[in-house]
Design a protein around this motif. Structure first.
Motif, short mmCIF file in Angstrom:
data_model
loop_
_atom_site.label_atom_id
_atom_site.label_comp_id
_atom_site.label_asym_id
_atom_site.label_seq_id
_atom_site.Cartn_x
_atom_site.Cartn_y
_atom_site.Cartn_z
N ALA A 1 -2.72 1.22 -1.04
CA ALA A 1 -1.88 0.36 -1.89
C ALA A 1 -1.55 1.10 -3.19
CB ALA A 1 -2.62 -0.93 -2.21
N GLY A 2 -2.35 2.09 -3.55
CA GLY A 2 -2.12 2.88 -4.76
C GLY A 2 -3.31 3.75 -5.01
N SER A 3 -3.19 4.69 -5.94
CA SER A 3 -4.34 5.54 -6.26
C SER A 3 -5.37 4.66 -6.97
CB SER A 3 -3.91 6.68 -7.17
OG SER A 3 -3.44 6.16 -8.39
N GLY A 4 -6.59 5.11 -6.99
CA GLY A 4 -7.63 4.35 -7.68
C GLY A 4 -8.54 3.63 -6.71
N GLU A 5 -7.98 3.10 -5.64
CA GLU A 5 -8.79 2.44 -4.63
C GLU A 5 -8.70 3.26 -3.34
OE1 GLU A 5 -10.67 -0.41 -4.68
OE2 GLU A 5 -10.39 -0.49 -6.86
N PRO A 6 -9.77 3.32 -2.55
CA PRO A 6 -9.69 4.08 -1.29
C PRO A 6 -8.72 3.41 -0.31
CG PRO A 6 -11.79 2.89 -1.50
CD PRO A 6 -11.08 2.75 -2.80
N GLY A 7 -8.17 4.22 0.61
CA GLY A 7 -7.19 3.69 1.56
C GLY A 7 -7.82 2.70 2.53
N GLY A 8 -7.03 1.77 3.04
CA GLY A 8 -7.52 0.78 4.00
C GLY A 8 -6.91 1.00 5.37
N ASP A 9 -7.31 0.11 6.33
CA ASP A 9 -6.75 0.22 7.69
C ASP A 9 -5.42 -0.52 7.77
OD1 ASP A 9 -9.13 1.41 8.00
OD2 ASP A 9 -10.08 -0.24 9.11
N ASP A 10 -5.27 -1.56 6.98
CA ASP A 10 -4.03 -2.33 7.03
C ASP A 10 -3.67 -2.74 5.61
OD1 ASP A 10 -5.95 -4.13 6.42
OD2 ASP A 10 -5.61 -5.46 8.13
N TYR A 11 -2.51 -3.36 5.49
CA TYR A 11 -2.08 -3.79 4.16
C TYR A 11 -1.44 -5.16 4.28
CZ TYR A 11 0.43 -4.01 -0.28
OH TYR A 11 0.87 -4.41 -1.50
N HIS A 12 -1.85 -6.09 3.40
CA HIS A 12 -1.27 -7.44 3.43
C HIS A 12 -0.34 -7.58 2.23
CE1 HIS A 12 -3.88 -8.99 6.60
NE2 HIS A 12 -4.80 -8.18 6.09
N SER A 13 0.85 -8.05 2.50
CA SER A 13 1.83 -8.16 1.41
C SER A 13 1.58 -9.43 0.61
CB SER A 13 3.24 -8.21 1.99
OG SER A 13 3.45 -9.50 2.56
N LEU A 14 2.36 -9.58 -0.47
CA LEU A 14 2.40 -10.81 -1.25
C LEU A 14 2.88 -11.96 -0.37
CD1 LEU A 14 4.41 -9.84 -4.43
CD2 LEU A 14 2.15 -10.84 -4.45
N VAL A 15 2.52 -13.18 -0.75
CA VAL A 15 3.11 -14.34 -0.10
C VAL A 15 3.95 -15.07 -1.13
CG1 VAL A 15 2.65 -16.50 1.10
CG2 VAL A 15 1.14 -14.54 1.44
N LEU A 16 5.25 -15.23 -0.86
CA LEU A 16 6.12 -15.95 -1.79
C LEU A 16 6.33 -17.35 -1.23
CD1 LEU A 16 8.62 -13.08 -2.55
CD2 LEU A 16 6.79 -13.90 -4.00
N TYR A 17 6.07 -18.35 -2.02
CA TYR A 17 5.99 -19.73 -1.56
C TYR A 17 7.36 -20.25 -1.12
CZ TYR A 17 4.43 -24.61 -1.64
OH TYR A 17 4.11 -25.90 -1.31
N HIS A 18 7.39 -20.79 0.14
CA HIS A 18 8.61 -21.43 0.67
C HIS A 18 9.86 -20.60 0.42
CE1 HIS A 18 6.34 -24.72 1.99
NE2 HIS A 18 6.39 -25.51 0.90
N ASN A 19 9.87 -19.42 0.99
CA ASN A 19 11.01 -18.54 0.76
C ASN A 19 11.37 -17.85 2.04
OD1 ASN A 19 12.85 -16.73 -0.21
ND2 ASN A 19 11.70 -16.28 -2.10
N ASN A 20 12.58 -18.16 2.58
CA ASN A 20 13.03 -17.53 3.83
C ASN A 20 13.72 -16.21 3.57
OD1 ASN A 20 12.02 -19.25 5.70
ND2 ASN A 20 13.82 -20.59 5.75
N SER A 21 14.01 -15.89 2.30
CA SER A 21 14.60 -14.57 1.96
C SER A 21 13.71 -13.92 0.91
CB SER A 21 16.02 -14.74 1.39
OG SER A 21 16.82 -15.46 2.29
N PRO A 22 12.46 -13.64 1.25
CA PRO A 22 11.54 -13.11 0.24
C PRO A 22 11.90 -11.67 -0.13
CG PRO A 22 10.47 -13.13 2.37
CD PRO A 22 11.80 -13.77 2.58
N ARG A 23 11.64 -11.33 -1.43
CA ARG A 23 11.82 -9.95 -1.88
C ARG A 23 10.49 -9.51 -2.47
NH1 ARG A 23 18.02 -9.28 -3.77
NH2 ARG A 23 17.52 -7.18 -3.11
#
Length: 1981
Positions: free
Chosen positions: A444-466
């Motif tokens: 996700a960025g430097s500073g933390e060790p890499g992971g196996d997967d990445y979970h994105s933000l959740v934007l509430y009730h949004n069918n066109s999330p950015r």
């Protein structure tokens, strides 16, 4: 037995040794010793810091160190064998130690402490170096650190700059001067400014998040964002915070700290920001209850932004608190940072007033390696590196990087049958070719060790999330092929279970089939629908499907039509993978031979970073194609090669040049390529001249360095392979190539034509080919190529041609190349180089480049170790000298005299070039041997050329000696320069002797030579005495004392001059004198005979040596004013005294001469001047106090005036003294000083030249300006009386020129000064006598005593403290006795200080009644010549009952050389008089003084000057109480007893006098009590009653029943009042009834005044006086009698007794009922003389030279005649204030009719009468004094009784006997009778006078008369009064006209003048010899 040591030479003391044994040498721990001999456990030697003291010490106390011995024998020097850095540290720390203590003494605390820390740090580092356990790199760092600290300390302490190479000091003799200059300049520049770093790094340390509503974990992401281009510049730095807002892993600093690396300088701008996004991990809504859902989501929290530019200005160590803003609507989250930057605040809000992110931010500069060294702590404790997106500005070969950045941009989703929009979360995986998830590659960025997967933000009730979330995939290169990224989309339910339901996925492969990676940019991915429980175990199933809408085949409309899409942006930063198909096509050329042409053409369009990634592969490809089909692709391959070579010239890829070099050396295999490369290159060369477009050809030429490298390497490979076949063919090819080159270079065309530009490109690149050619050709061959190529250029080029500059650059690179280092090639190339240089230097073009070439050339020339010179080097030097020496000298002359350019960079460059040329000249001269000098001098065809050369070189040497030539800490460079100069001068002086002596004598050359020698000797850098011992020793060892060498040379040359010496007298006196001031005995021995010689020659020529004397004096003075003489120069200047004083050689020589007397007198004068100048120099130091400076300047000024008669110097020092006074705010002294110049000028129209700060003007104008300045200063100094006279003189001038405007101003100014006298308070100064004893005082103070006028409010203690501060080493003497000879001769300073009392000269003013204190105070403390100091003592046995019997007073009277105040605050005592005052005389004085005090207080009380009556009460109480308790009674017991009178018959008169005074005191007390009763307040009435009772007791104790007649007849007279209206309106009226009880009388009425002489009056006199007083009861006026002691200076005070005053009838004018008229008189007196009404005018007295003739003296204003008197008995009354003045006014008419009234007319201006004063003696024994009864009311008719009483008095023998010592106007009645002359009055007919009545004998026998001597100092003004033929000059009232001969019997009246030529500064007394006046010769000043 003592034997010399062989190896034990140097050691360090381990234990202190006291050295108490015989010959023992005391040692301290740490001392370094040099050992000379040894004997059985003892060494003999000395401490290095004091080599003069030798002794013995135990060998066990010494730690021996290895050392090298130089100059074995008597003068051997021992140098320890150790690291040079340690040696330098040791010696430097020793020098610093002494200076460090001085810093403490000078109170420079800050530097003291800083230096202390640095010294400790250096000692610590020294320890580390000595231990020797450091690694090589660490040792290097430590040494660098040490040298940096040493340089810092040297700079702070003003020490020399040390030239170093690799941290070690450089010996200037072992390197070339140009190299030394370069090293010095490099260190100097480094010190001046460090070059700005090109790379920058941002350090971020996250501390905490402060917020009220936390409670969930947070993720914080930092990145750098470019606001201009709206894109991130760096990866993200990722920190996890716990629920408290603190870092989750506080122990791991690399998880909280990062370094954003590789920011370019362009990134440090205002619109580059640090952006922080904060994500919370928790429930969907921030306010939901805790138990509703256990699933955690990543949800937006807030954002913070800060500009990088803000960090540049902030303090680097500050913590920053970043404001955190929340997003109003989640759909705007992706651009919240943009909104904050744009301040679109409707889109966001402050998430809470107290929410802030605490971070430490710091910008660091320099490359990363440098940072690792400087900030070791940062890197050791751990910091993660956050890289830039993409490559840095400079790509380093070997840098491994393979990062793919994927940004989740946005998605478009359908509702999916729901009524509300979805909450979409993306899960990202990266999978390998087998479909396995790659572990730990999802960052996700430097500073933390890499992971196996990445979970994105959740934007509430949004069918066109950015989302706009960036992920980094650091996948290794070998795993890239076949890998892909999968994105899974889930809907997050907010229901109870909070499930995440899968509803679709997308994927993207990372590499295409052809090996290209995913191209950078945005990709629209297809969202494949799937079921909630779909398994992705077999990824091959979905990988066959299309992944991107861009790649869909046109027939697949169904997928294209779907609305659902997902957008990502990818960016690859890889050093190994490429996205470029053309690059891959080229590298795989063998697979597709048909594409070769296209691929070669497209190579130029490929990005440079792609080419350098595959540099070796690309080059192999190109040469492979060339080998296989050179005919077909030769030109294209050559062009591609040129493109790649030029690509590496770009700064971004310049570090890949070594990669190409390595390729050529190790991997290049094209053994046949050289033929094709030469052929194509020659083809291009041949087309240059005809080609229209030169751009491509220029690109080819730019690449020629590497093309030659390929050609040469290819040929070498071919030779190796074939055993050197085709060698000749290759050489021919190269020769042909060079012919083509020479042909195109020889084309002449203007500088801007394309061919000329191409020529310039070639010349820039040409020197880079030399090294390659040397690999195959011999040195001579290559040198030949170069010479011919350079010679082929057109010889005549336009001055401004760019080609010309490029040609010079080419030569510069040639000279700096390896080729030129070889002597074989040098002899071929040198002539070409010299020819070009000569042309440029003659035309003064491209000087910077010429300097660079010269420096490089000359740095190669050096003598061998043993001092011999290689013959080839000698030839080269000869060549250079022949062609360049003259032009080099001219160049230095021109650039030194050129005005400095304005811009700082230009100036820098300008200085560089001067220094470079100077260094070159020094190298050249240093290398020249005898042979070279001979050839040089023989080369001059005629004398004129040689003369010009010598003048040039001497002038250049003078320039080199200038202090500004090198920075002030470049002592090393200066010493080298001086060494070269003196060597050269020794060679050239022979030429001077041979060619310019005898009949060929040339003054200019010889003068230039002498002048150079003198300034050489006087350079600061050669004054070894001012250096520390260690520095002095070093210089003497290396160079000797160069001053002595030059001095000997001067002497030798002077001896050769013969009769031509006269040409240099007196011109060379000054310069040679300067040389003698150098404190070097040998030098002085050499120079002294020259002075004798000069005096001798001057004597022969003109019979005297006035010129020598004048020049010596001028030079001595100018040397001082130039500031010669800082602290060490005190001794230096003292040495001139022995030089001109008892110095044997000069005096002995002079004594043998015929002109010995004048010679010795000259030496004496110069010695005395020298002493004063030395003191002046010392006193003018900055820290000296003003008092010393002023005293010293006065001493020098007087010397110039009196002894040397040097007017110009005198005037200069007048102004220096004036400036000092102004600075010290001594305004009065400043005025007196400026007066000295004013007096030298006259009121004439002579033009004066410009001088000092005065413009060119007439003498009149300058004098006017001086007058105005002096008036202004007198005003500021409150010396208004002095200002008035100047106002008058100026007014007189203005009137004579009818300049009424200025006249009016002047009169107003005069009036204002009068007002100030009356209205403003003046402080009374105290005077102190100061004795300066001991030899340590400056000459002008030594063993002398002075009287000093104290500052305002300064008392004795304060004055003593001030003097001790001025002379901190002085000892204060505690007694007042004269010191003995031991004190005089002591080598110390003794101060003896005590207060003294001034003895005023102007007694008449002080003794006159009615003169206000404001006026008297001036005369008390101004123009004082004499001062008194009394010391009481007992003689004989002391009577304990009555100590007055034996109480004597020792009275010391000091007479000064000038009166105070004057041009200084202190003057020397000229004469001391010591008298002893007997007890009787003392008693008389005590009572006189007390009477005076009482009178003053009574007057002040009456005139209401006192605010309260307490002082009078206390004084009365003191006197009466003392009298009751034995005060006066003690005197009676002591002096009125029969025994005393019998034993002291000579004291009869004095006893009588004492009795009179006692009676007088009682009378005054009675009167005082009457006044006291009137004013005493109610609560003090009891005290008053007690006083009255005690007074009666006192009277009875004195035996007084009634006062004697003479006391009753004389009312008390007071100092400040009189029985008439005081002129300043003080009502000093002598009646207890108060202020206005004055009996006013007409202007014609006169009182009788009786003054008792020291013999008491006979009773007959007393009776007659009382009779007279009794007869006057019916008159308007009474006659006042005044008993007054002659011995008291303030005793002649007129007073009226109450009974007399009260006898006047109430109708008398001036009685209390006449208050209004009295008021009128007061008002009139306040006006200036011109403004008063007629009746109130007091006209001015005459100028001494304008006195009225004797027949005009008398009262002509009012007739007085008594009808009862016969003519002979008629007496002319003495003039009143009216009549005295009217004498001078020309007088009104006189009527002899009885009782007739004549009013006084308006007095006209006094006519000038030429009468001398010699007849005055017959008229009056004293000056005509002003009537004490002058009044300012209109005249009225006198009563007949007045005249009667007047005549009575005049005929009274007793009274006429006392008039001579009184102030009475009666005396003047008698005078006018006695004179027997007529008094013509105005225009009226004179009336005949009655015959004179003879005076009784008592007139002449008055014993009081001779006591009073003529005043030494006049009142202030007489200095200006001159006879002026234009018109009369009115004088102030306060001047008196003394007689010319005897002193007056009484003090003169204040407004009459003394003898005419008196000065303000008190040069009046004709008995005192004054300095001779200066002759008037100020026409030019």
């Amino acid at each position: 037995m003592w034997i010399p040591t062989e190896h034990e030479k140097y050691g360090v003391v381990l234990v202190s040794f006291r050295g108490t044994i015989q010959h023992g040498l005391p040692l301290e721990i740490g001392d370094t010793v040099q050992i000379l001999e040894k004997c059985e456990g003892w060494y003999r030697g000395f401490i290095l810091k004091n080599p003069n003291v030798k002794g013995i010490f135990p060998s066990s106390y010494i730690h021996l160190k290895n050392a090298v011995v130089k100059n074995k024998g008597q003068f051997e020097t021992v140098i320890p064998v150790e690291d040079s850095v340690i040696t330098e540290m040791t010696s430097t720390l020793r020098d610093w130690g002494a200076m460090w203590k001085q810093l403490y003494v000078k109170n420079e605390g800050d530097l003291f402490h800083r230096l202390w820390h640095v010294m400790n740090e250096i000692l610590d580092l020294r320890r580390q170096v000595l231990v020797g356990h450091l690694t090589h790199d660490r040792m290097r760092d430590v040494k660098q650190h040490i040298t940096a600290r040493l340089d810092w300390g040297n700079e702070q302490l003003g020490l020399d700059l040390v030239p170093r190479r690799e941290f070690s000091m450089v010996d200037p003799d072992e390197i070339s001067v140009t190299e030394l200059y370069r090293l010095m300049e490099h260190r100097h520049r480094k010190k001046e400014a460090a070059a700005p770093a090109s790379t920058h790094h941002l350090f971020v340390h996250v501390k905490s998040l402060m917020s009220a509503n936390l409670g969930e974990e947070l993720e914080v992401f930092f990145h750098i964002y470019d606001g201009r281009e709206n894109r991130p510049l760096s990866e993200r730095f990722f920190v996890r915070l716990n629920k408290s807002g603190l870092p989750k892993w506080p122990e791991k600093s690399e998880r909280q700290c990062t370094l954003f690396v590789d920011l370019g300088s362009s990134d440090l701008r205002k619109d580059v920001y640090i952006v922080v996004h904060i994500i919370r991990i928790g429930r969907m809504g921030a306010g939901e209850k805790k138990n509703t859902c256990s699933v955690q989501y990543r949800r937006p929290f807030g954002c913070a932004v800060v500009s990088i530019a803000d960090l540049l200005t902030a303090d680097s160590k500050d913590d920053h608190l970043l404001k955190v803003y929340a997003c109003n609507t989640e759909s705007e989250w992706y651009q919240i940072h943009e909104n904050i930057v744009k301040k679109a605040n409707s889109r966001y809000n402050l998430s809470g007033s107290n929410t802030g992110l605490a971070v430490a931010l710091q910008l660091l500069h320099g490359d990363i390696e440098q940072l690792r060294r400087e900030y070791m702590g940062l890197f050791t404790r751990g910091v993660c590196i956050t890289k830039k997106l993409g490559f840095s500005d400079i790509i380093m070969p070997g840098e491994m990087r393979n990062d793919l950045y994927v940004t989740l941009e946005r998605g478009e989703f359908e509702k999916g049958g729901k009524s509300v929009a979805r909450n979409v979360e993306i899960t990202v995986y990266v999978l390998d070719v087998d479909g396995q998830v790659l572990k730990s590659y999802m960052a996700a960025g430097s500073g933390e060790p890499g992971g196996d997967d990445y979970h994105s933000l959740v934007l509430y009730h949004n069918n066109s999330p950015r989302w706009a979330e960036q992920i980094k995939l650091p996948i290794p290169v070998d795993m890239f092929r076949g890998s892909h990224v999968r994105f899974e989309f889930r809907h997050c339910s907010t229901k109870d279970k909070g499930e995440k339901k899968l509803f679709g996925y997308s994927f993207v492969p990372l590499m295409q089939e052809d090996g290209r990676t995913l191209p950078d940019g945005t990709h629209e991915l297809i969202i494949h629908k799937c079921e909630e429980n779909t398994s992705f175990a077999d990824c091959l199933r979905y990988l066959k499907q299309p992944f991107s809408k861009a790649n869909l085949p046109s027939n697949n409309q169904t997928l294209k039509a779907t609305k659902e899409s997902f957008w990502i942006t990818s960016f690859l930063c890889s050093t190994k993978l490429t996205q470029n198909g053309d690059m891959l096509d080229l590298l795989k050329w063998r697979a597709h031979p048909e594409r070769i042409n296209d691929s070669l053409s497209k190579l130029k369009e490929i990005d440079g970073s792609e080419i350098v990634k595959f540099l070796q592969d690309t080059l192999d490809t190109l040469f492979g194609i060339l080998d296989e089909s050179s005919q077909r692709y030769g030109l294209k391959v050559f062009d591609s090669l040129v493109h790649i070579i030029n690509l590496l010239q770009d700064s971004k890829f310049q570090h890949f040049k070594p990669v190409m070099d390595t390729y050529i050396e190790s991997h290049f295999a094209g053994a046949l390529s050289y033929r094709d490369l030469i052929k194509v290159l020659k083809w291009y060369m041949d087309r240059i001249v005809d080609a229209e477009h030169q751009d491509h050809i220029q690109q080819v030429l730019k690449a020629s360095e590497y093309i030659f490298k390929y050609i040469i390497q290819s040929r070498r490979l071919f030779s190796l392979a074939t055993g050197g076949q085709n060698e000749e063919e290759f050489r021919v090819c190269i020769h042909e190539l060079f012919m083509s080159i020479r042909f195109f270079l020889s084309q002449e065309n203007n500088g801007t034509s394309p061919v000329a530009q191409t020529q310039a490109v070639f010349l820039r690149m040409f020197p880079t080919t030399y090294n390659e050619l040397l690999k195959i050709f011999t040195v001579r061959e290559v040198a030949g190529f170069v010479r011919e190529t350079l010679a082929s250029l057109p010889s005549v080029v336009q001055a401004d041609s760019p080609l010309d500059a490029v040609k010079l650059q080419c030569i510069a690179k040639t000279v700096e190349s390896q080729l030129y280092v070889n002597p074989e090639s040098r002899c071929i190339l040198l002539p070409v180089v010299l020819q070009v240089l000569q042309i440029h230097l003659q035309e003064q073009r491209d000087l910077v480049m010429c300097a660079r070439i010269l420096t490089s050339m000359l740095s190669l020339i050096r003598k061998e170790e043993n001092g011999t010179v290689d013959p080839t080097v000698s030839e080269e030097v000869e060549l250079i000298v022949e062609s360049l020496l003259g032009v080099l000298l001219r160049t230095i002359l021109e650039i030194s005299n050129r005005p400095q350019p304005a811009g700082p960079t230009m100036r820098l460059q300008f200085q560089d070039v001067t220094g470079e040329f100077v260094a070159c000249l020094l190298v050249l001269l240093r290398q020249m041997s005898d042979k070279h000098y001979q050839k040089l001098l023989q080369a001059f065809s005629n004398k004129d050329d040689l003369r010009d050369f010598l003048l040039h070189i001497f002038t250049v040497f003078r320039i080199l000696i200038r202090p500004e030539m090198f920075p002030k800490d470049w002592t090393v460079m200066r010493l080298v320069t001086n060494n070269v100069i003196i060597t050269t001068v020794l060679y050239l002086s022979d030429a001077l002797r041979k060619n310019f002596l005898n009949d060929k004598f040339d003054y200019k050359v010889w003068d230039s030579y002498f002048y150079l020698s003198v300034i050489f000797i006087n350079q600061p850098c050669l004054q070894l005495e001012s250096f520390s011992p260690s520095k002095r020793k070093k210089i003497l060892e290396k160079y000797g004392d160069m001053r002595v060498m030059m001095g000997c040379e001067i002497f030798s040359m002077w001896q050769n001059l013969g009769e031509h010496k006269l040409n240099f007298i007196p011109a060379m006196i000054g310069p040679f004198l300067e040389v003698t001031l150098v404190p070097q005995p040998d030098l002085r021995n050499v120079m002294i005979p020259i002075f004798h010689d000069m005096m001798d020659w001057e004597q022969r020529r003109s019979g005297n040596f006035k010129q020598v004397e004048a020049k010596l004096i001028d030079k001595l003075d100018s040397l001082m004013s130039e500031g010669k003489g800082d602290e060490t120069y005190r001794e230096l200047f003292n040495s001139i005294i022995p030089l001109f004083g008892p110095y044997p050689s000069l005096l002995k020589k002079i004594e043998r001469e015929t002109w010995r007397e004048s010679g010795i007198s000259l030496i004496a004068t110069v010695t005395r001047l020298m002493e004063r100048l030395l003191d002046y120099r010392d006193c003018m130091k900055l820290q000296e106090v003003d008092g010393k400076k002023i005293g010293c300047t006065v001493s020098l000024l007087n010397f110039y005036k009196t002894e040397l008669n040097k007017e110009e110097m005198y005037i200069r020092y007048i102004h220096k003294l004036y400036d000092l006074h102004l600075k010290a705010q001594n305004y009065t002294e400043a005025s007196y000083t400026l007066l000295l110049y004013d007096e030298l000028l006259e009121w004439s129209d002579r033009p004066l030249r410009e001088f000092l700060n005065y413009p060119m003007q007439s003498e009149w104008q300058r004098k006017e300006f001086l007058h105005l300045t002096i008036i202004q200063n007198f005003d500021r100094g409150k010396c208004w009386e002095n200002g008035i006279i100047l106002c008058r003189e100026l007014a007189d001038q203005y009137e004579s020129y009818y300049d009424y405007r200025n006249l009016s101003k002047m009169r107003m100014m005069e009036a204002s000064l009068y007002d100030k006298i009356m209205d403003q308070q003046r402080l009374e100064p105290e005077f102190f006598r100061v004795g300066f004893y001991g030899k340590k005082f400056p000459f002008f103070l030594r063993n002398k005593e002075f009287v000093c006028r104290g500052h305002d409010y300064e008392r004795l203690e304060a004055f003593q403290q001030r003097m001790l501060n001025e002379f901190p080493h002085a000892i204060a003497m505690q007694h007042v006795n004269q010191p003995d000879q031991t004190i005089y001769q002591a080598d110390a300073q003794y101060l003896q200080i005590y207060a003294v009392t001034p003895i005023p000269e102007s007694q008449d003013v002080l003794q006159r009644d009615g003169v206000p204190d404001n006026i008297k105070s001036f005369y008390k403390f101004n123009h004082i010549w004499r001062f008194r100091y009394d010391r009481p003592f007992h003689k004989g046995t002391k009577d304990k009952e009555n100590e007055f019997k034996s109480l004597w007073v020792e009275r010391t009277t000091l007479t000064l050389v000038q009166s105070l105040p004057g041009i200084s605050r202190w003057f020397e005592v000229e004469k001391r008089e010591l008298v002893e005052v007997s007890p009787l005389e003392n008693a008389i004085e005590v009572i006189e003084n007390k009477n005076l005090q009482l009178r003053t207080l009574i007057t002040q009380c009456q005139s209401r000057q006192m605010q309260n009556i307490n002082p009078l009460t206390m004084c009365l109480n003191g006197v009466i109480d003392a009298a009751v308790n034995g005060g006066l009674a003690r005197y009676q017991e002591a002096f009125f007893v029969k025994d005393y009178i019998m034993n002291h018959p000579e004291d009869g008169d004095k006893i009588g006098r004492l009795r009179e005074l006692m009676f007088e005191q009682a009378h005054i007390l009675e009167y005082g009590l009457a006044v006291h009763e009137k004013y005493v307040p109610q609560d003090m009435r009891p005290l008053h009653k007690k006083l009255v009772d005690q007074f009666h007791l006192m009277k009875s104790s004195l035996g007084i029943q009634e006062f004697p007649a003479y006391v009753r007849a004389s009312p008390v007279h007071f100092t400040n009042g009189s029985p008439r209206t005081c002129r300043n309106s003080v009502q000093s009226i002598i009646s207890p009834d108060g202020g206005r009880g004055v009996a006013r009388r007409s202007c014609g009425s006169y009182p009788a005044v009786n003054r008792y002489s020291s013999s008491s009056l006979s009773s007959q006199a007393s009776n007659e006086v009382s009779n007279i007083t009794g007869q006057s009861e019916s008159s308007d006026e009474v006659f006042n009698m005044q008993p007054s002691p002659s011995t008291s200076s303030l005793s002649s005070n007129h007073s009226a007794s109450p009974n007399v005053t009260s006898s006047a009838p109430s109708s008398a004018r001036g009685s209390p009922q006449m208050a209004e008229k009295h008021k009128h008189s007061r008002e009139n007196t306040c006006l200036s003389p011109r403004d008063r009404p007629v009746s109130a005018i007091f006209p001015n007295p005459l100028d001494p030279a304008q006195r009225a003739p004797p027949n005009q003296i008398g009262d002509t204003t009012l007739p007085r005649s008594d009808p009862n008197l016969s003519a002979p008995d008629k007496v002319r009354p003495t003039p009143s204030s009216w009549s005295l003045d009217s004498v001078k006014e020309g007088s009104a008419s006189f009527s002899d009719s009885v009782g007739r009234l004549v009013c006084p007319p308006v007095p006209p201006r006094p006519p000038y009468s030429g009468s001398s004063a010699k007849n005055m003696r017959s008229q009056s024994p004293g000056p005509t004094s002003r009537s004490p009864q002058k009044t300012a009311v209109p005249p009225f008719t006198p009563s007949p009784t007045e005249c009667q009483s007047a005549s009575l008095v005049s005929n009274s023998p007793a009274l006429s006997g006392s008039y001579s010592s009184g102030i009475s106007s009666l005396s003047r009645c008698s005078v006018s009778e006695a004179s027997g002359t007529e008094l013509p009055i105005g225009d009226h007919t004179p009336h005949p006078l009655p015959p004179p009545t003879t005076l009784p004998n008592s007139v002449s026998s008055s014993s009081d008369e001779p006591i009073r001597r003529e005043n030494k100092t006049p009142p202030p003004y007489s200095v200006y009064e001159r006879n002026n033929p234009r018109r009369p000059v009115p004088l102030p009232h306060s001047l008196s006209i003394p007689p010319q001969t005897d002193p007056p019997a009484l003090p003169p009246k204040p407004h009459q003048l003394r003898t005419g030529s008196m000065k303000l500064d008190g040069t009046a007394d004709p008995r005192v010899p004054r300095p001779r006046p200066l002759p008037r010769k100020v026409s030019q000043l």
